[in-house]
Design a protein around this motif. Structure first.
Motif, mmCIF file in Angstrom:
data_model
loop_
_atom_site.group_PDB
_atom_site.id
_atom_site.type_symbol
_atom_site.label_atom_id
_atom_site.label_comp_id
_atom_site.label_asym_id
_atom_site.label_seq_id
_atom_site.Cartn_x
_atom_site.Cartn_y
_atom_site.Cartn_z
ATOM 1 N N TYR A 150 -0.334 2.195 5.946
ATOM 2 C CA TYR A 150 0.380 2.297 4.712
ATOM 3 C C TYR A 150 1.933 1.696 4.698
ATOM 4 O O TYR A 150 2.366 2.017 5.859
ATOM 5 N N ASP A 151 2.552 0.960 3.772
ATOM 6 C CA ASP A 151 3.732 0.670 3.885
ATOM 7 C C ASP A 151 4.792 1.539 3.399
ATOM 8 O O ASP A 151 5.685 1.780 4.001
ATOM 9 N N VAL A 152 4.308 2.775 2.753
ATOM 10 C CA VAL A 152 4.973 4.069 2.320
ATOM 11 C C VAL A 152 4.276 4.980 2.195
ATOM 12 O O VAL A 152 3.234 5.049 1.479
ATOM 13 N N ILE A 153 4.662 6.289 2.443
ATOM 14 C CA ILE A 153 3.923 7.413 2.152
ATOM 15 C C ILE A 153 4.777 8.555 1.534
ATOM 16 O O ILE A 153 5.856 8.678 1.742
ATOM 17 N N GLN A 209 -4.359 14.028 5.767
ATOM 18 C CA GLN A 209 -4.155 13.179 4.785
ATOM 19 C C GLN A 209 -3.022 11.966 5.204
ATOM 20 O O GLN A 209 -3.206 10.761 5.118
ATOM 21 N N VAL A 210 -1.851 12.425 5.654
ATOM 22 C CA VAL A 210 -0.827 11.683 6.321
ATOM 23 C C VAL A 210 -1.253 10.773 7.248
ATOM 24 O O VAL A 210 -1.045 9.580 7.319
ATOM 25 N N ASP A 211 -1.958 11.506 8.466
ATOM 26 C CA ASP A 211 -2.614 10.956 9.229
ATOM 27 C C ASP A 211 -3.340 9.617 9.113
ATOM 28 O O ASP A 211 -3.378 8.514 9.550
ATOM 29 N N ILE A 215 8.750 9.203 1.352
ATOM 30 C CA ILE A 215 9.374 9.638 0.314
ATOM 31 C C ILE A 215 8.761 11.256 -0.106
ATOM 32 O O ILE A 215 7.707 11.179 -0.680
ATOM 33 N N PHE A 216 9.514 12.289 -0.167
ATOM 34 C CA PHE A 216 9.091 13.507 -0.577
ATOM 35 C C PHE A 216 9.526 13.573 -1.978
ATOM 36 O O PHE A 216 10.457 13.061 -2.547
ATOM 37 N N PHE A 217 8.718 14.300 -2.917
ATOM 38 C CA PHE A 217 9.302 14.449 -4.200
ATOM 39 C C PHE A 217 8.682 15.793 -4.694
ATOM 40 O O PHE A 217 7.809 16.284 -4.074
ATOM 41 N N ASN A 218 9.364 16.340 -5.870
ATOM 42 C CA ASN A 218 9.296 17.551 -6.471
ATOM 43 C C ASN A 218 9.194 18.787 -5.645
ATOM 44 O O ASN A 218 9.795 19.793 -6.334
ATOM 45 N N LYS A 271 1.030 -1.024 0.039
ATOM 46 C CA LYS A 271 0.202 -0.009 -0.097
ATOM 47 C C LYS A 271 0.935 1.173 -0.237
ATOM 48 O O LYS A 271 1.531 1.633 0.856
ATOM 49 N N ILE A 272 0.692 1.935 -1.317
ATOM 50 C CA ILE A 272 1.535 3.260 -1.228
ATOM 51 C C ILE A 272 0.516 4.398 -1.146
ATOM 52 O O ILE A 272 -0.350 4.485 -1.947
ATOM 53 N N GLY A 273 0.511 5.446 -0.191
ATOM 54 C CA GLY A 273 -0.121 6.520 -0.101
ATOM 55 C C GLY A 273 0.575 7.723 -0.675
ATOM 56 O O GLY A 273 1.828 8.097 -0.449
ATOM 57 N N VAL A 274 -0.044 8.497 -1.595
ATOM 58 C CA VAL A 274 0.559 9.582 -2.295
ATOM 59 C C VAL A 274 -0.360 10.771 -2.087
ATOM 60 O O VAL A 274 -1.534 10.755 -2.108
ATOM 61 N N THR A 275 0.225 11.858 -1.453
ATOM 62 C CA THR A 275 -0.552 13.274 -1.335
ATOM 63 C C THR A 275 0.110 14.282 -2.117
ATOM 64 O O THR A 275 1.446 14.439 -2.147
#
Ligand code: BGC
Ligand code: CA
Length: 347
Positions: A95-98, A86-88, A123-126, A34-38
């Motif tokens: 989730y396995d990774v956020i 959303q992260v909470d 993992i932060f991105f962009n 489970k990958i959560g993306v915000t």
């Protein structure tokens, strides 16, 4: 009959704890990832395409690995408070990774502390958090591209064209490039560094410049059009080059230029190489752009996520720098390689 039934019953009960165990314990036996993306906002062209790529890569890996891979993407709608919630929610659902495309990149510490307490990698991105925040936890990472490099490459496009034929850029022949600059969001690392390094690349090549105007258009096409309309009214044919921190704003400027029906059109350069951007190069309305490799960034985000979920060493699947960073290189795009880039985008 009764005996058979109770035997089955007993077997099920004995097996249950084993099943439960295999999905939470032995990391290599995980069958759902489970990958959560915000996202800071879902309607951002570049971020949306990166996200599309991520979903595609996950689907391909799902078919290949036989594991179920859930990528749940939510929209932060430019609200840091909403994004924190959303992260909470991802945390409470284990989730396995956020993956976080931070709304306010200067306040990542809040999220890092939350995921650290829950022992979930992030993992932060962009949108690059300050390094201090990334270093708050050894399972916090950043996937992105070197903003200064993109500015440098954008400036080189203009410097090269000038070296080849000065009059094609310096239209009024005064020995200087008159330019305007459309900037992304105020606090964004890409806006700050692209603005600085694009001009440095030009002046570093020994070319003189004169800034006519410089304004923030928040990465958005419509805002780019509005600013460019004002500048065209104010400066008219004096504008020789329009530097844009991204393609969407460049396309906005082009909309205004087309609308103004001028004979002499200023030269427009962007960054991202979105499909719209590359098509504008092909039809001659944009001079050049810089490929911001959404697919490469999505691949790094996925590879890291997959490594975390399966208990692999992340350093084996991606090239980690300083223990926390994955940098994906930029590439210059002009009419020479527009078709190559377009075919990458469309595949
Ligand atoms: C892209 C922009 C985008 C921004 C969003 C930048 O790297 O070049 O197009 O709007 O990221 O954070
Ligand atoms: Ca000039």
């Amino acid at each position: 009959m009764k005996r058979v039934f109770s035997a089955v019953f007993a077997a099920v009960f004995l097996l249950l704890p084993l099943v439960a165990c295999s999905s939470s314990g032995g990391k290599d036996k995980v069958d759902t990832i489970k990958i959560g993306v915000t996202l800071y906002r879902k309607d951002d062209t570049f971020v949306a395409s990166l996200c599309n790529d991520l979903e595609k890569i996950a689907k391909q890996m799902e078919a290949k690995s036989g594991k179920k891979i859930v990528v749940n993407v939510v929209d932060g709608q430019s609200s840091q408070a909403l994004q924190n919630d959303q992260v909470d929610s991802f945390i409470s659902r284990h989730y396995d990774v956020i993956c976080v495309n931070e709304v306010d990149r200067t306040s990542a510490a809040v999220i890092v502390n939350k995921v650290k307490a829950a022992d979930i990698p992030v993992i932060f991105f962009n949108r690059e958090p300050v390094e201090e925040d990334i270093r708050l936890w050894d399972r916090a990472y950043y996937v992105g591209a070197d903003a200064a490099q993109s500015g440098q490459l954008q400036g080189e496009i203009i410097a090269k064209a000038y070296a080849k034929d000065p009059a094609s850029i310096d239209r009024n022949g005064d020995g200087k490039i008159q330019y305007v600059m459309l900037e992304g969001e105020q606090e964004h690392q890409d806006a700050l560094l692209r603005t600085e390094y694009s001009i440095k690349a030009v002046t570093g090549a020994g070319i003189k410049v004169e800034k006519l105007a410089d304004e923030i258009a928040n990465w958005q096409r419509a805002q780019g059009t509005a600013k460019m309309n004002q500048w065209l009214t104010k400066y008219g044919d004096r504008i020789e080059v329009v530097f844009c921190n991204n393609d969407d704003m460049a396309l906005g400027a082009i909309d205004a230029i087309k609308e103004s029906k001028r004979k002499v059109k200023p030269i427009v350069v962007g960054i991202d190489a979105t499909e719209g951007g590359v098509n504008a190069i092909k039809d001659g309305s944009m001079f050049g752009t810089v490929y911001n490799d959404a697919r490469g960034q999505a691949k790094a985000i996925f590879d890291l996520s997959y490594a975390f979920a399966t208990g692999e060493d992340p350093a084996k699947t991606v090239k980690l720098q300083g223990g926390h960073y994955v940098w994906v290189p930029y590439r210059m795009v002009t009419i020479q390689n527009a078709d190559d880039i377009l075919s990458i985008l469309q595949n």
